[in-house]
Design a protein around this motif. Sequence first.
Motif, PDB file in Angstrom:
ATOM      1  N   VAL A   1       0.980  -1.177  -0.047  1.00  0.00           N
ATOM      2  CA  VAL A   1       0.174   0.046  -0.115  1.00  0.00           C
ATOM      3  C   VAL A   1       0.947   1.178   0.215  1.00  0.00           C
ATOM      4  CG1 VAL A   1      -1.668   1.185   1.206  1.00  0.00           C
ATOM      5  CG2 VAL A   1      -1.562  -1.195   1.405  1.00  0.00           C
ATOM      6  N   PRO A   2       0.806   2.360  -1.035  1.00  0.00           N
ATOM      7  CA  PRO A   2       1.578   3.306  -0.950  1.00  0.00           C
ATOM      8  C   PRO A   2       1.228   4.335   0.292  1.00  0.00           C
ATOM      9  CG  PRO A   2       0.096   3.459  -2.535  1.00  0.00           C
ATOM     10  CD  PRO A   2      -0.149   2.008  -2.149  1.00  0.00           C
ATOM     11  N   PRO A   3       1.890   5.074   0.818  1.00  0.00           N
ATOM     12  CA  PRO A   3       1.592   5.932   2.064  1.00  0.00           C
ATOM     13  C   PRO A   3       1.126   7.007   1.358  1.00  0.00           C
ATOM     14  CG  PRO A   3       4.123   6.011   1.795  1.00  0.00           C
ATOM     15  CD  PRO A   3       3.381   4.799   0.867  1.00  0.00           C
ATOM     16  N   GLY A   4       0.378   7.508   2.152  1.00  0.00           N
ATOM     17  CA  GLY A   4      -0.422   8.948   1.435  1.00  0.00           C
ATOM     18  C   GLY A   4       0.837  10.272   2.059  1.00  0.00           C
ATOM     19  N   GLY A   5       0.492  11.278   1.150  1.00  0.00           N
ATOM     20  CA  GLY A   5       1.352  12.386   1.606  1.00  0.00           C
ATOM     21  C   GLY A   5       1.333  12.856   2.875  1.00  0.00           C
ATOM     22  N   GLU A   6       0.153  12.791   3.701  1.00  0.00           N
ATOM     23  CA  GLU A   6       0.184  13.315   5.160  1.00  0.00           C
ATOM     24  C   GLU A   6       1.013  12.450   6.113  1.00  0.00           C
ATOM     25  OE1 GLU A   6      -3.511  14.794   6.862  1.00  0.00           O
ATOM     26  OE2 GLU A   6      -2.703  14.302   8.762  1.00  0.00           O
TER      27      GLU A   6
END
Lengths: 312, 317
Positions: free
Chosen positions: A150-155
């Motif tokens: 799962v790619p991490p979100g910007g925040e």
Amino acid sequence: MRREGSPWQGLGVVLLKEFADHLTSARMRVLEWLVVLVALAAIYAAITQVRDVTAQDPFLFLRLFTTSREPLPSFVAFLSFLVPLMAIGLGFDAVNSEHNRRTLSRILSQPIYRDALLFGKFLAGLATLTVSLLVLWLLLIGLGLIMLGVPPGGEEMGRAFIFLLVTIAYAGVWLALAMLFSILFRSAATAALVTLGLWLFLTVIWPALAPAIAQALVPSDDEAALIIAGQMLARLSPSTLFGEIVLALLHPTTRTLGPVYLSQLQGAVMGAPLPLSQSVLVAWPQIVGLVAACILLFAVGYIAFQRQEVRA
Amino acid sequence: MGENVIEARGLTKRYGPATAVDHVSFNVAAGEIFGLLGPNGAGKTTTILMLLGLTECSEGTARVFGRDPMREPLAVKKLVGYMPELVGFYDHLTAADNLYYTARLIGIPAPERADRIAAALARVGLSGEADKRVGAFSRGMRQRLGLAEIVMKNARVAILDEPTNGLDPQAAVELLDLIRSLKATGVSILLSSHLLDRVQSVCDRVALFNKGRIALMGTVAELGRQVLGGGFAVEVEADGGIDVARRLASLPGVRNVEEPTAGRWRLTCDRDLRAEAAAEVVAAGGRLTQLALDEPSLETIYTRYFQSTQQEAAHAA
């Protein structure tokens, strides 16, 4: 009396030499392996745990930092334990070894000020710690990407990055403390023991002792006043500060680090995460405190070093 | 001798109530070797550190090439090479790497470094050891590496603190030769030592320290005249001869003749009377077997001086 010439002359030379020394020293290699192995174990445990438990968490990636699986503690808990150890390992003989090897007066008779030597040593230690922590941080994120998919979100990345900066500041506190004792004590063994002793005291004993001291100092039946006093005392320990910052940064639902009155909760949506800026704001006093402690300890060491006799 | 490279005027260092250095004044002239001699704890190292600006002086002024080491330490330290007592190097680095570090601290431009380091190591005879770790070096090699650092720095003044301390006699002689060769290249040298006799041979002038003060200062011969009274001592040994002692005593310039053993005479004279004494012995029909001029030894001067000052103190009390 005004002295002529720049106090920074030679800073870069000292920094590079000390940095090279750190990176090639056997001590550093042992510490690095210790940290990497332990962290890998923690990450692996966290990943398996996260896969089992949480499917729908919006901050899945941050769970990698904070999730623990018996019998291993979480990545963050490991860091809060090992980072001081690394920093102390790098700093406890910074100055007294120069005395004992009788290199100090020879180096200081070159056209540099003492400032350059001390700053150079501190920055080299900090740079070494930064490199190690950065590697560890990238390792965690890379493994997370591969194993969770799962790619991490910007925040999330923002929070993780600020966490990295805070960890470096935390390392800086212990490095400055270790260097202070390396200035005050001529024997490296004494300096190491005193620093380790103080670290254990501040990390293990002080948080338990603080409420008891608060009870003795605050002659009040006001429960809240007592808790606040206890918390204030506990925050004298950098470990407590670091723990609180981690709580605010990596658990976005954290709204406050102190006691909350019911009136303050009116209208709050319980369990809803705060935006990053608000989380940073919650932990801002702690972050400032950590950086201030680092600067203060360094300044004390700096003054002691300036006043010290050079002769062995 | 020309101008002075180091001038100390009333240098004083107090540690609380204790006075480590008490109003010390001296000059080091260009091109000379000046010795600060005296027992350990007499204030020699503290004086040196004040000259380098590494410790503050409580009173007095120091000038190195006309500059104040307190106000312009960087400029002073650029011109002065300092080798502390039992000089230390980073054991895990090679000899050359240790010098590279210093070269960068001094600010020697990168293209020149390798040549100057190689030349300096060659000067002190450590070329073969350039790539060995200093951890494996003997005391003598470390001291020589310390001198190499000063050579590399192109220092115009070398300050050497106890350079022969901890060395075996052979290594000490080699080091003193190196110090002489350093002087031959025009470097002025200030050295300190508690081994009076060993450094006597290299020093042009000396200052004898005692309890933070300079007790005596001058060339060794001057100090000898000042303290021992009799300028020159000539020793004569001869076989046979008639009335040798009386004839020697009648030579102009001879103040006193002693005969410690038969056939051996010790003359105290105003000047070097070796030639006259030899002629007199031969004229008396003796066969001259030995003739020697006794240089006054610093050790003797020092001991005698403190004996007499102690006696004076005892008389005063």
